[in-house]
Design a protein around this motif. Structure first.
Motif, PDB file in Angstrom:
ATOM      1  N   UNK B  30     -16.066   5.046  15.512  1.00  0.00           N
ATOM      2  CA  UNK B  30     -15.968   5.574  16.877  1.00  0.00           C
ATOM      3  C   UNK B  30     -14.796   5.006  17.679  1.00  0.00           C
ATOM      4  N   UNK B  31     -14.181   5.886  18.463  1.00  0.00           N
ATOM      5  CA  UNK B  31     -13.171   5.495  19.457  1.00  0.00           C
ATOM      6  C   UNK B  31     -13.842   5.414  20.826  1.00  0.00           C
ATOM      7  N   UNK B  32     -14.660   6.410  21.127  1.00  0.00           N
ATOM      8  CA  UNK B  32     -15.453   6.463  22.369  1.00  0.00           C
ATOM      9  C   UNK B  32     -16.631   7.386  22.061  1.00  0.00           C
ATOM     10  N   UNK B  33     -17.471   7.739  23.055  1.00  0.00           N
ATOM     11  CA  UNK B  33     -18.669   8.520  22.680  1.00  0.00           C
ATOM     12  C   UNK B  33     -18.386   9.877  22.028  1.00  0.00           C
ATOM     13  N   UNK B  34     -17.196  10.438  22.218  1.00  0.00           N
ATOM     14  CA  UNK B  34     -16.945  11.758  21.628  1.00  0.00           C
ATOM     15  C   UNK B  34     -15.870  11.758  20.541  1.00  0.00           C
ATOM     16  N   UNK B  35     -15.041  10.737  20.473  1.00  0.00           N
ATOM     17  CA  UNK B  35     -13.929  10.735  19.513  1.00  0.00           C
ATOM     18  C   UNK B  35     -14.162   9.704  18.426  1.00  0.00           C
ATOM     19  N   UNK B  36     -13.667   9.987  17.228  1.00  0.00           N
ATOM     20  CA  UNK B  36     -13.796   9.035  16.141  1.00  0.00           C
ATOM     21  C   UNK B  36     -12.697   9.257  15.124  1.00  0.00           C
ATOM     22  N   UNK B  37     -12.498   8.251  14.276  1.00  0.00           N
ATOM     23  CA  UNK B  37     -11.571   8.369  13.159  1.00  0.00           C
ATOM     24  C   UNK B  37     -12.385   8.739  11.924  1.00  0.00           C
ATOM     25  N   UNK B 117     -16.265   7.968  27.724  1.00  0.00           N
ATOM     26  CA  UNK B 117     -15.168   8.799  27.247  1.00  0.00           C
ATOM     27  C   UNK B 117     -13.870   8.353  27.915  1.00  0.00           C
ATOM     28  N   UNK B 118     -12.843   8.113  27.123  1.00  0.00           N
ATOM     29  CA  UNK B 118     -11.559   7.667  27.660  1.00  0.00           C
ATOM     30  C   UNK B 118     -10.913   8.852  28.386  1.00  0.00           C
ATOM     31  N   UNK B 127      -4.571   2.453  20.032  1.00  0.00           N
ATOM     32  CA  UNK B 127      -5.774   2.024  19.322  1.00  0.00           C
ATOM     33  C   UNK B 127      -5.445   0.822  18.462  1.00  0.00           C
TER      34      UNK B 127
END
Lengths: 226, 226
Positions: B30-37, B117-118, B127
């Motif tokens: 996860x990057x934030x609640x909606x984004x991820x790698x 969320x960013x 990142x």
């Protein structure tokens, strides 16, 4: 779905003769040949909206990122991966009477990506980001702007305030806003709780399944274009 | 698949009484609640291997990231998202006679992720990455090391050389290596062209569908544990 597509093709509806562009799904932004940045959008809400517009007689250009739900029958499907590809596909689909920008477009792409798989040996990578094209802001101010432009806002806090500000900042007509905090289960789930932001204010819609949200939004679009 | 699971449960096979851990699929970081790698692993090869081991009578613990192909019937499914969760799930599944680490585990996680969320406004994010647990190296040197540890190497160049070095570096017994360059169509595709690296050298296997690769690998594992 096939029956619905045939019915739409044969029957006059309030959107017969109208062309609507719908974007849907996530975009994927490559880091290297095997890794990418994604987001949790399933494409379910966008696909339901495209189907609802088709059912009212519209010709739908459905520009979709790599979604986990299938595209509806009876729409023109344009499959893309990145935000830049999505912008180009939307531009190629113009002119249109309305545009519904339901895709969860990545705000950033990776600036220092690699053509080869990045090896674990060596220095830890730091991903530098570049801003992606803002498709909603661009289409809202383009010379070929559709008469009605609908954006989406996926927020995790202060949903109505953020979405109201977004509407003005982007220059679109409406914003469909929702709370995508993980606890809501909206991203990847079957239901949605949205607030519609228009020039006259914010309407809180009750929690509905995504097909019901789509049908209500499509009916409003038909009214607006009538 | 259900028939195969019942058959495996009722029939003695060369792996009856053996416990094999199989990891599969991508991990999401996860990057934030909606984004991820994410990465492009579909989980197809790992699922096929788990099914092939089950067909030879093994009890299979199937530790899977968010794959796009379903888990096979008749195996114990442990669903995880991140590399750290996968390591913990593998540790909890020990002891085992063999471990087949087919997952495409993310090498790095995001160190400066966010609970919210960013927002696009403000500075462009950079990142920063932290190294993930190396599940293959860890299990190869753990006190509870399975008798046979099989790793995977997804390469885009110099496949055999990289995979041979990886076998020594990780301390595992075998490496199943393949070329995942986009042009090969292996990631997300139905076929695979692998090189098996063992203590005696490199065997180039012909291009086969992933079920055939799995059946051949499962037979080799049964030989090694006999």
């Amino acid at each position: 779905a096939i029956v619905a597509a045939i019915r739409a093709a044969l029957t006059d509806g309030p959107l017969t003769g109208r062309h609507v562009i719908v974007t849907s799904g996530p975009t994927h932004e490559p880091i290297d040949p095997v890794r990418y940045i994604a987001n949790r959008s399933s494409g379910a809400q966008g696909a339901a909206i495209a189907a609802a517009l088709r059912d009212l007689g519209a010709r739908v250009s459905f520009v979709t990122g790599p979604a986990s739900v299938p595209a509806p029958q009876g729409v023109d499907v344009i499959a893309v991966e990145t935000a830049q590809q999505m912008r180009d596909a939307v531009a190629a689909a113009l002119p249109a009477d309305a545009a519904v920008m339901a895709a969860a477009v990545a705000d950033w792409r990776v600036l220092n990506g690699s053509d080869q798989k990045i090896k674990k040996t060596g220095d830890m990578p730091t991903l530098q980001m570049a801003e992606n094209p803002d498709i909603l802001a661009w289409i809202s101010r383009d010379a070929r702007r559709p008469r009605l432009v609908v954006g989406f806002a996926a927020e995790t806090q202060d949903v109505t305030a953020h979405a109201t500000a977004k509407r003005l900042r982007k220059g679109c007509d409406w914003i469909v806003a929702n709370d995508v905090s993980p606890a809501t289960g909206i991203m990847g789930g079957s239901h949605n709780t949205v607030t519609l932001i228009t020039e006259t204010g914010a309407e809180d819609w009750p929690r509905m399944d995504k097909h019901a949200v789509a049908a209500r939004l499509a009916a409003r679009i038909a009214e607006a274009l009538a």
